[in-house]
Write a protein that holds these residues in place. Structure first.
Motif, PDB file in Angstrom:
ATOM      1  N   GLY B  32     -14.616 -19.086  -0.283  1.00  0.00           N
ATOM      2  CA  GLY B  32     -15.242 -18.820  -1.566  1.00  0.00           C
ATOM      3  C   GLY B  32     -16.094 -19.997  -2.021  1.00  0.00           C
ATOM      4  O   GLY B  32     -16.782 -20.634  -1.219  1.00  0.00           O
ATOM      5  N   PHE B  33     -16.011 -20.283  -3.307  1.00  0.00           N
ATOM      6  CA  PHE B  33     -16.795 -21.345  -3.916  1.00  0.00           C
ATOM      7  C   PHE B  33     -16.443 -22.695  -3.292  1.00  0.00           C
ATOM      8  O   PHE B  33     -17.284 -23.576  -3.137  1.00  0.00           O
ATOM      9  N   ARG B  34     -15.161 -22.827  -2.917  1.00  0.00           N
ATOM     10  CA  ARG B  34     -14.696 -24.102  -2.377  1.00  0.00           C
ATOM     11  C   ARG B  34     -15.221 -24.388  -0.965  1.00  0.00           C
ATOM     12  O   ARG B  34     -14.955 -25.448  -0.397  1.00  0.00           O
ATOM     13  N   ARG B  35     -15.935 -23.429  -0.420  1.00  0.00           N
ATOM     14  CA  ARG B  35     -16.548 -23.669   0.879  1.00  0.00           C
ATOM     15  C   ARG B  35     -17.480 -24.882   0.836  1.00  0.00           C
ATOM     16  O   ARG B  35     -17.710 -25.540   1.837  1.00  0.00           O
ATOM     17  N   LEU B  36     -18.001 -25.154  -0.365  1.00  0.00           N
ATOM     18  CA  LEU B  36     -18.891 -26.312  -0.525  1.00  0.00           C
ATOM     19  C   LEU B  36     -18.159 -27.638  -0.313  1.00  0.00           C
ATOM     20  O   LEU B  36     -18.785 -28.674  -0.152  1.00  0.00           O
ATOM     21  N   THR B  37     -16.827 -27.597  -0.359  1.00  0.00           N
ATOM     22  CA  THR B  37     -16.081 -28.834  -0.146  1.00  0.00           C
ATOM     23  C   THR B  37     -15.793 -29.083   1.327  1.00  0.00           C
ATOM     24  O   THR B  37     -15.200 -30.096   1.675  1.00  0.00           O
ATOM     25  N   ALA B  38     -16.210 -28.155   2.189  1.00  0.00           N
ATOM     26  CA  ALA B  38     -15.911 -28.287   3.617  1.00  0.00           C
ATOM     27  C   ALA B  38     -16.495 -29.582   4.160  1.00  0.00           C
ATOM     28  O   ALA B  38     -17.572 -30.026   3.739  1.00  0.00           O
ATOM     29  N   ILE B  39     -15.758 -30.204   5.070  1.00  0.00           N
ATOM     30  CA  ILE B  39     -16.260 -31.439   5.673  1.00  0.00           C
ATOM     31  C   ILE B  39     -16.204 -31.384   7.200  1.00  0.00           C
ATOM     32  O   ILE B  39     -16.683 -32.284   7.861  1.00  0.00           O
ATOM     33  N   ASN B  40     -15.655 -30.308   7.730  1.00  0.00           N
ATOM     34  CA  ASN B  40     -15.485 -30.213   9.171  1.00  0.00           C
ATOM     35  C   ASN B  40     -16.838 -30.136   9.875  1.00  0.00           C
ATOM     36  O   ASN B  40     -17.775 -29.521   9.379  1.00  0.00           O
ATOM     37  N   ASN B  41     -16.914 -30.761  11.054  1.00  0.00           N
ATOM     38  CA  ASN B  41     -18.226 -30.850  11.702  1.00  0.00           C
ATOM     39  C   ASN B  41     -18.791 -29.495  12.073  1.00  0.00           C
ATOM     40  O   ASN B  41     -20.004 -29.314  12.047  1.00  0.00           O
ATOM     41  N   ASN B  42     -17.977 -28.499  12.423  1.00  0.00           N
ATOM     42  CA  ASN B  42     -18.638 -27.229  12.783  1.00  0.00           C
ATOM     43  C   ASN B  42     -19.234 -26.533  11.564  1.00  0.00           C
ATOM     44  O   ASN B  42     -20.109 -25.704  11.740  1.00  0.00           O
ATOM     45  N   ILE B  43     -18.776 -26.875  10.355  1.00  0.00           N
ATOM     46  CA  ILE B  43     -19.382 -26.288   9.165  1.00  0.00           C
ATOM     47  C   ILE B  43     -20.571 -27.151   8.713  1.00  0.00           C
ATOM     48  O   ILE B  43     -21.706 -26.657   8.621  1.00  0.00           O
ATOM     49  N   ILE B  44     -20.294 -28.446   8.490  1.00  0.00           N
ATOM     50  CA  ILE B  44     -21.361 -29.340   8.031  1.00  0.00           C
ATOM     51  C   ILE B  44     -22.506 -29.390   9.041  1.00  0.00           C
ATOM     52  O   ILE B  44     -23.683 -29.395   8.682  1.00  0.00           O
ATOM     53  N   GLY B  45     -22.167 -29.407  10.329  1.00  0.00           N
ATOM     54  CA  GLY B  45     -23.200 -29.461  11.356  1.00  0.00           C
ATOM     55  C   GLY B  45     -24.131 -28.258  11.297  1.00  0.00           C
ATOM     56  O   GLY B  45     -25.354 -28.395  11.410  1.00  0.00           O
ATOM     57  N   VAL B  46     -23.555 -27.084  11.063  1.00  0.00           N
ATOM     58  CA  VAL B  46     -24.394 -25.877  10.983  1.00  0.00           C
ATOM     59  C   VAL B  46     -25.253 -25.915   9.714  1.00  0.00           C
ATOM     60  O   VAL B  46     -26.452 -25.633   9.759  1.00  0.00           O
TER      61      VAL B  46
END
Lengths: 127, 842
Positions: B32-46
């Protein structure tokens, strides 16, 4: 000036005219392919030599890629070796570039006398 | 696979129930909204690559408008001023917001999987670097909508960009915005260096590392040494524009050429910064496409390192027409040719790899072949412009435009698109469409050559760069029309790729090893990367051990679950990749994003001279960073954990083996590079205008020098004592440590203030001449180390008070200590340079 190089220039210019028929005399004013001083003439020769060399090397690379993909076993075996990489990637360019550098340094020693009077660049409105 | 080999596997199967679930839970992405807090490389990298591609499209649209304007002579589609803004923004956005971030993003996305790590060592730093770049870059681009964009060309030469000739805020936007984005690039580079050197799978010695990891390591090293030069340059020019400190104004002892030296000292390595990772991608893709190992791995690695070194010795070849002596020109001409050797070696190594296997003509292979064709031609025209006499003719003509697009689009965009097609199945649920990919390739390849090949001739026929239009009698109409048509064909190809990406790219359980590739990123993987971390014995482990994927997925290798209950990764030694400790990694958090937004707001508000608001935003950024650091280093539940096969590793490390020590040391290398650029500027301006330097007799501003130096030395000794106190940890005398730290921080700060006061009280004002401006700049640069040392120093004390800092868990203090001593050393150097130098030369 060697006749051969003059002819090269004419061929290039003719080609240019043939392809771009709209070109008029005016573009020659600041064209590097229309040298109007001794210095520019010498650099023009350099341009012709380097262009020929660049075309030859580009064709060589394309040829080697084609040989690498479609060539027979012997060709591909020869290309797929460290010796080939060393010969083509180190020795060949070192020889070519050293020769070219000496040529360039000699031209620099001869100087850069600039454009002749009356052959200034066409005025450009660049704001 | 024999039975003895099976016995070597560290862990037995089946794994205990719930182990995989625990691993998945701790690595799950917030929804949800908290997806913006993701820090994992497969998320941030994309996100990172997607943002870079968005900027690519934006800058491409600007190019399309320019090509429309230039399609016919005497065109009036855009005004000269708008054209200048378009041109400046096109170059700036392509270089700073697309090319460098795109390759950095590829590193963030690919490296952990490729190296067998769970994530990069500083995930929150990756998130911060990404958000800073995304927010700052978007605001920077939006300046065009308000007509406030810079218009001085992407290299921003003064005096055109000085306040006398560019009075609007466009140039400030560039200087603050780009300076800030470079800081984000340095943050990413630190992350990548520590990631590549310290988080490789056990057994992956530096000589077995994938070539892409080599290129990212060299890329990051070059960023660390080259980017500080542009940060200093933007700082100096902004100081000149905002406060009148004359660094580039020749009337007051400055020199506009100083900018060109600083800019190109950054700018030339930058070309290789962009190219090397792209070359690394090619070296990964070709072995898969031919199903045979890379030929001459060792020679390629040597070539990459050589390129990194040579690229720092070439910057003057951008300045062949600035009237330098022939001897310098000859030297830099030779160096420029020399750098083509390592690139040539790689081209032939790739050809050898093609011949070694059987090339399968998938879309990635087509883009690689397109790259070989275009990049070789760009390299050859590069040799041409490296010849000084030729450059006299071609400089500032469309020949150079053609050359640089051949090198950059050929050398970076084609490999990047190959990489997009190649690696999408490693991260997305679906692969991209092969048929559309081939159509896109041919449109891009034909369009590109149509657009840019003819420009070589247009340039030789005399058409200058950066002109908004030309007269029809010049005869450049037809070649320009051809270029425009080619550019639109190229754009159509790009549009197809983007369409397919939007249609097919979905983050999730990846499609898998569709190319039968041999490297670790093709192991079955989730958010946590591979289930267990394999032992590496070969360059292409998936080829040499066909059962590897299965064993990894079954959890038969190291660290098959979470050993401490936190996110974690194995830290190995830099050369031999021997496991050293298990590093506990941070959880998702809002802090990096808020810190990034605050930092971006700080710089943008400064552009508008809203100093109060800017400081407020800066304070928010600092608070968010403190919050971000506060819950790092949680107290591990166990001092040691078993990661499999009886291998027990500590869960905490401080001192020179720890990842934090490495990161700060690398940051200090960047600070040293910044300071060296400053020393270069100081000496350069002295050679240009020795007259404004004071004679030894009137170095009255030096009255405080000895006092400052003494304070710095006292502070340094105090901090060393504090470090010692922490080590021996007197329980009864706990007050000694904070007193020493506070005293040392105070001594350092007072020394710096006195230094500035000394200049001021002696009547020295930074606006009078370049010497005075440089003198104050020295203190400013030292302040840039003192300020963070103060913040982290107070932070360390807070941790100490909370009981989170002791003789073992002391990383926060060690970090402060390193920064602190660097600030001391810089302060002492400043006294020598500013007070000692005039004595030596007069």
């Amino acid at each position: 000036m060697a006749l051969g190089l003059r002819l090269d220039w004419r061929v290039a210019a003719l080609l240019g005219f043939a392809v771009f028929g709209n070109a008029t005399e005016a573009w020659c004013n600041q064209s590097a392919l229309h040298p109007a001083s001794d210095a520019a003439e010498r650099i023009f020769n350099l341009i012709v030599v380097m262009t020929a060399g660049a075309v030859a090397i580009q064709l060589l690379v394309i040829g080697l890629v084609i040989a690498g993909v479609y060539g027979n076993w012997r060709w591909r075996h020869r290309i797929a070796s460290v010796r080939f990489v060393f010969a083509m990637g180190v020795i060949f360019p070192t020889v070519i570039l050293t020769a070219l550098l000496v040529y360039g340094l000699l031209l620099m020693r001869d100087g850069h006398s600039g454009a002749l009077p009356g052959h200034d660049a066409a005025p450009m409105d660049t704001t | 696979m024999t039975n003895t080999d099976l016995l070597k596997l560290p862990n037995s199967a089946p794994r205990p129930a719930g182990e995989l679930e625990a691993l998945e839970r701790i690595w799950s992405t917030p929804t949800g909204f908290r997806r913006l807090t993701a820090i994992n490389n497969n998320i941030i990298g994309v996100y990172y690559i997607a943002t870079a591609l968005a900027f690519f499209v934006f800058a491409g649209v600007l190019a399309a408008i320019m090509r429309a304007q230039l399609a016919v002579p005497d065109n009036t589609l855009v005004s000269p001023d708008v054209y200048n803004q378009l041109m400046t923004m096109h170059g700036t956005v392509m270089m700073f917001l697309f090319a460098v971030p795109a390759v950095e993003a590829a590193g963030v996305l690919l490296l952990p999987q490729m190296l067998g790590a769970r994530d990069l060592p500083f995930p929150r730093l990756s998130a911060y670097a990404f958000w800073a770049y995304a927010i700052g870059g978007t605001i920077f681009c939006s300046s065009l909508l308000f007509g406030l964009s810079p218009a001085g060309g992407w290299f921003m030469y003064p005096p055109l960009t000085s306040s006398s000739f560019s009075s609007g805020i466009g140039a400030d936007f560039w200087l603050l915005g780009i300076g800030f984005i470079e800081i984000s690039a340095i943050a990413g580079a630190i992350e990548i260096i520590v990631g590549v050197l310290r988080t490789r799978a056990p057994g992956m010695t530096i000589g077995k590392m994938p070539v892409f990891a080599w290129t990212m390591l060299i890329f990051a090293g070059m960023v660390i040494f080259a980017f500080p030069a542009i940060i200093l340059a933007t700082l100096l020019l902004e100081l000149e524009r905002a406060f009148g400190w004359p660094f580039f104004i020749s009337d007051r002892g400055g020199d506009p050429l100083l900018w060109q030296h600083l800019f190109w000292f950054f700018g030339h390595p930058e070309v290789y910064v962009i190219f090397l990772p792209a070359a690394g991608m090619v070296s990964m893709i070709l072995p898969s496409m031919t199903q045979s190992p890379l030929v001459a791995y060792n020679i390629i690695v040597v070539a990459l390192i050589a390129t990194g070194f040579f690229s720092f010795g070439l910057w003057v070849h951008h300045m062949f027409t600035t009237g330098l002596p022939n001897l310098s020109l000859g030297f830099f001409s030779a160096a420029s040719m020399a750098v083509s050797l390592p690139s040539g070696v790689q081209v032939f190594a790739w050809i050898a790899t093609i011949a070694n296997g059987k090339l399968r003509f998938h879309t990635p292979a087509l883009f690689v072949l397109g790259f070989l064709f275009i990049f070789t031609l760009g390299g050859l025209t590069g040799v041409m412009v490296a010849m000084v006499p030729f450059d006299w003719q071609a400089h500032d003509t469309y020949f150079v435009v053609a050359h640089l697009h051949y090198v950059l689009i050929g050398g970076m965009v084609f490999p990047l698109f190959a990489a997009i097609y190649y690696w999408t199945p490693a991260f997305s649920r679906k692969a991209l469409d092969e048929r559309l990919g081939k159509i896109a390739f041919w449109l891009m390849f034909i369009g590109f050559n149509l657009a840019f090949f003819i420009m070589h001739l247009t340039g030789l026929w005399g058409m200058p760069r950066r002109v908004y239009t030309y007269k029809s009698e010049m005869g450049w109409g037809l070649p320009n029309l051809v270029s425009t048509i080619g550019a639109y064909i190229f754009a159509a190809g790009v549009a197809i790729v983007l369409f397919d990406l939007i249609r097919k790219f979905r983050i999730g359980y990846p499609r898998g090893n569709v190319w039968s590739a041999g490297t670790l990123e093709w192991l079955p993987n989730g958010n946590y990367s591979a289930r267990s971390v394999p032992i590496i014995r070969h360059h292409n482990p998936l080829w040499s051990d066909p059962a590897l994927s299965r064993h990894v997925e079954e959890g038969r290798y190291y660290l098959p679950g979470t050993a401490t209950g936190y996110r974690e990764t194995i830290v190995t030694s830099p050369v031999e990749a021997v496991p050293q400790y298990v590093m506990i990694m941070p959880q998702p958090s809002w802090a990096p994003m808020i810190a990034a937004a605050g930092t971006a707001a700080f710089f943008i508000l400064l552009t508008f001279k809203l100093v109060g608001l800017a400081l407020f935003a800066g304070a928010i950024a600092v608070i968010a960073m403190i919050r971000w650091g506060w819950d790092l280093e949680p107290k591990p539940p166990f001092a040691e954990v078993d990661i499999g096969g009886g291998l027990r590793l500590p869960t905490y490390m401080s001192g020179p083996r720890s990842h934090s020590w490495w990161a700060v040391s690398i940051l200090l290398l960047a600070a040293a590079a910044l300071y060296l650029s400053y020393v270069f500027s100081y000496l350069y301006l002295w050679t240009v205008a020795p007259g404004v330097w004071p004679s030894a007799a009137d170095v009255s501003y030096g009255s405080f020098a000895a006092l400052c130096a003494a304070l710095f030395i006292v502070a340094s000794v105090g901090m060393l004592l504090a470090s010692h106190t922490l080590r021996i940890a007197h329980r009864s005398r706990q007050w000694i440590f904070p007193v020493l730290v506070i005293g040392s921080l105070a001594a350092l700060s007072v020394g710096l203030v006195l230094e500035v006061y000394g200049h001021w009280s002696a009547g020295l004002r930074p606006t009078i001449n370049s010497f005075a401006a440089l003198t104050y700049t020295a203190s400013l640069l030292q302040g840039m180390l003192v300020a963070p040392a103060l913040v982290i120093g107070v932070y360390s004390l807070a941790r100490y008070a909370r009981g989170d800092l002791d003789s073992n868990r002391r990383a926060a203090f060690d970090v402060t200590h390193l920064l602190f001593q660097a600030a001391v050393v810089e302060g002492l150097f400043n006294q020598l340079l500013v007070y000692g130098f005039p004595h030596v030369v007069r």
